[in-house]
Each structure stands twice: as structure tokens, then as C-alpha cells.
Design an enzyme around this catalytic site. Sequence first.
Site, PDB file in Angstrom:
ATOM      1  N   ILE A 143      42.435  44.448  47.076  1.00 21.74           N
ATOM      2  CA  ILE A 143      41.938  43.640  45.969  1.00 21.74           C
ATOM      3  C   ILE A 143      41.224  42.400  46.509  1.00 21.74           C
ATOM      4  CG2 ILE A 143      42.574  42.548  43.788  1.00 21.74           C
ATOM      5  CD1 ILE A 143      43.261  45.587  44.106  1.00 21.74           C
ATOM      6  N   GLU A 144      41.764  41.810  47.535  1.00 18.72           N
ATOM      7  CA  GLU A 144      41.231  40.552  48.055  1.00 18.72           C
ATOM      8  C   GLU A 144      39.899  40.734  48.786  1.00 18.72           C
ATOM      9  OE1 GLU A 144      42.019  37.473  47.806  1.00 18.72           O
ATOM     10  OE2 GLU A 144      43.922  37.576  46.751  1.00 18.72           O
ATOM     11  N   SER A 145      39.829  41.707  49.668  1.00 18.60           N
ATOM     12  CA  SER A 145      38.676  41.785  50.577  1.00 18.60           C
ATOM     13  C   SER A 145      38.231  43.200  50.894  1.00 18.60           C
ATOM     14  CB  SER A 145      39.034  41.087  51.900  1.00 18.60           C
ATOM     15  OG  SER A 145      40.116  41.779  52.524  1.00 18.60           O
TER      16      SER A 145
END
Length: 536
Positions: A143-145
Site C-alpha cells: 500500500i505504501e510504496s
Amino acid sequence: MKFIAAACLAGSLLLAGCAGTTSPSSSTSPQSTATTGGTGAKVAGSAAPVYPGGPLTPITSSEAHSQSVVTLAPPADMWDRIRRGFKMPNLESDLVRDREQWYATRPDYIQRMTERSNKYMFHIVEELERRNMPTELALLPYIESAFNPQAISSARAAGMWQFMPATGTDFDLKQNIFRDDRRDVVASTRAALDYLQKLYRMFGDWQLALAAYNWGEGSVSRAIAKNQRLGLPTTYSDLSMPAETRLYVPKLQAVKNIVANPQAFNAELPLIANHPYFQTVTLTRDLDVELAAKLADVRIEDFRALNPAAHKPVLIAAGTQQILLPWDNAAVFQRNFDAYSQGQYASWTAWVVPNTMTVGDAAQRSGMSEADLRALNSIPPRMLIKAGSTLIVPRGARVKEDVTALVADSGHLSFQPEIVNRRTTVKAGRNDSVASIARRYKLKPDSVAEWNDVKLNHSFKRGYSVVVYLPVRAAPQARVGSGAAPARGHAVAGTKRGGGAVKAVAARGSNVVKSPAGKQQVVREKRGGTPSKKKR
């Protein structure tokens, strides 16, 4: 003979029966019970034996199944291992269904993300299990990167866990001209799990902890307090929050559902072996990045994927104590490193600038072209390099010492704007002269006289346009902590928690002007050549 054997057997059975008797005190009193270290068997006390009374009752099936059963088979792969560690409550909402559909219609994107995570997943799950944390959190970098350790957001969050500079500093992630530990695989994972554990202790709920990881603990606390004042529930779904945070947990839940049952979403997860992908190797000398990859017999891209924190062409041993290498290549690297005899390990070193100087002067003293020095050290145009700054420069053959720990730990790059003179005119007042104009604008009288083609003792008529060249600062004073702009090809993630980049604005200056006498003259201070474009 048979009689003697039978007698011995009977004696043995009698002794075994005596040793197996217990007493009430042996089953209820800790003082009369001793436990062996290896088997846990109890040694009976000296009280009289007690025999059970009443009819015997069979063990029912419900009682037999009430005990938890632990499988002896190890996980087949990392996906199986992750599924076994799911502990977070599921979130059911239309947003989850929407994100499931989004991912399910992009199989190529899922394939790229999951293949990229192959290098890091074992280490993350190991750390989660060691801390007894939910293994759903191993999916958070998706989700982040998208599991890209080189990802940089528009708000300057970096790494696969997307740490802002200030938050990274709070969790001991070093950021200097040599390295950025927000991108480091091991260090950033440690910091992210520390942060998530802290947030869980604050809110007692993993969904709220994740909202705080994305939005900030202060924002989530204020949202909870607001709902409490209004008498409303304070769960994740009930809080008023920005759209990004509102979608944050549904995204993770959607990825969790796909991992839990990929067939239901026509997703194919690549095999990630339940085995360490990398191991650490101690770095004892400053070492070029390209040489390190060569000695390990790995591609430079694979080396950088495991060591993304190093953003210079050289690894400084005093600041980078360990590097990560693929499991089977660590021994290859060590053997080749010990046998290396083709010259220096590092062709670059660090130079602390002794006094404030132009980029051109620094380039000349370091034996580089100005364009190369600017590109390597990310020096913006129209800036002077301040005294005490640290630059990466070529390492001469006579330099035997590696970079010291002090420089490796505290190296920084600071600038001050160079002064550019701009032609302008000012109106002369009553009784104004060359001397009074020079005094008012802190100029040399000789220069004022020359610019206006008059004598030193000349007096100007009231209202006369007097030519002067006034200094203009090219940009506000700057200090670069990391010393590096994002390299080409780095992904840009979504806007993250707080902060933002500040743009330096450079003023334009005149190059060559004509004096009233017709002579050409340079009126700005030396800049050291034409600046190259700053890499983005």
C-alpha cells in the site's frame, strides 16, 4: 531357569507399581512436588497412596477437541506462512469491495508488486513473528510504496515504509550525505514496526493504529475526541478523516483478501520461498558500489535493491557497517574481497571544504569538472559551498586512509547564495554627489563614477537617473541534509504525513553590460562556470 526369569519380572513390576503411586499432597501441594528438568515427570511424596473412587467416565469428543492443535508441517511458502499469522479483525465495507475490484482488474500490477517483494518478505515476516504482531502488516508496503525501497513521495516520504524525514529521525533512521536509512531494508523495517507497535499501544486497535500511521497520531486522537464529545462511536469506520486515510485500511484489507484466497480473484501469486533471501556482510573498508556488486557476482540493480540507502557511488565503511547480499552470494563476496589485489577498494572519498568557495574553485581543487562535481553532489546553481561542507570527490592513489567515523556520521553539505550585481537606476536628490550615492548604497565611489562616466567629485542634478549595480541574492540560504536529489527512475508515491519540499528561487543576474563610455565590463561576482541541470 524359567522360574528365575519369572521371579525377576514379577519383582520389577512390583517396584514399578510402587514408584507410580501418588498422594493427595503430591497433587495439590507444591512443597511436596518436584519436577524433573527434562521430562516434567513428578516425584511422589511419602504420603499414603489414594485410589480413585466411583465409576469411570469416558472422555467426550467435545472435550477432546477443546485443546488447540498445532500442525507439525512447516509452511509451504511465504504466502502460507503469512496466512497462518493473520490476527487483525476483518473490515467489511463497500470501499473494501471497490479496492478488491481495482486490484483484481490489474493482474500485471499485482504481479510486479509481489515479485518485487520477494527480496524482503521473509525478513519482514520473521520480524513480525518475533514481535508477535499480525502478519497482515507484512502487506503494508504494498500500500505504501508497492514494495519499492527507492520510492519517494511528493511530500519527501521515502523508502518502502514511506518515512517522512522528521519521523525517520524520531526512530533513529540516519539521513546524511552518504546514506538515507529511511530506504534501508533492515533499518526501516525495524523503525516501521517500532512505530506501529507504539501506535497500537496508544489506540488499542490495529485499524486505528494504521490510520495514525498514515494520518498521524495527533490527527487520529483529535478525531476520536471529537466523536466522543458528540457521543458517536470511535471505530475506524466512524471517524471523519481525509479520503487517503479513509481508503488506507480498505486497501490493506483488499490485499489481505486476495492473499487469503487468490483463486477467488483470478490472481496468481509468484512463489516466495520460506527461506531468507539475503544475509548481512560486514564492510571493513570503503568500497565502490560497482566494485561491491562485481565482487559479489550480482547485477548492480540487484545490489542497489538490497542496499537502497546508499545514494553515493561509494560505501563508507564507518557509516555503513553492513551490506545485504543474496544468500548464496555472501560467501562469494567475502572470498573475492579477501583476494582482491587490483588497486584501491574505493575510487571516491569525502573532502571537507576548508573555506567558503565557488563550485568552480572546489572542482579545480578536487580534480573534477564543475558539471561532474555538481551532479555527483547535487549542488544547485548560483550557490557557494560553505566552509565545513563535505563533498564526494575522486580518491587519489596517495590517499590511504578511509573516511573517518566523524565525517561519516556528521557530514553535511551547506550553501550560501553567491552575490549577483544587477544594473538599476536611482533618482538623485538635492545635493547628491558620487560620494553620497556610494555611501547610501554601500558602493565604491570609483565604481559609481565609472558607471556614470563622471569624475569622483561630480554632483548630480536633482532627479538625475544615476546608474548603479546593486547586489541581488540569488536564493535563500540552503542546507542539504541528505546531499542527494531523487535519482532518475525513482517512483513517486502518494502524498504522505506532513511536510513538503521547499523550492529555492534564484534571481536572475546580468552577465555583461556596457558602461556609458562604451566599455564592456562584468558586473557580477564569479560563479565558476555554467551550472548543469539539477537531477530530479
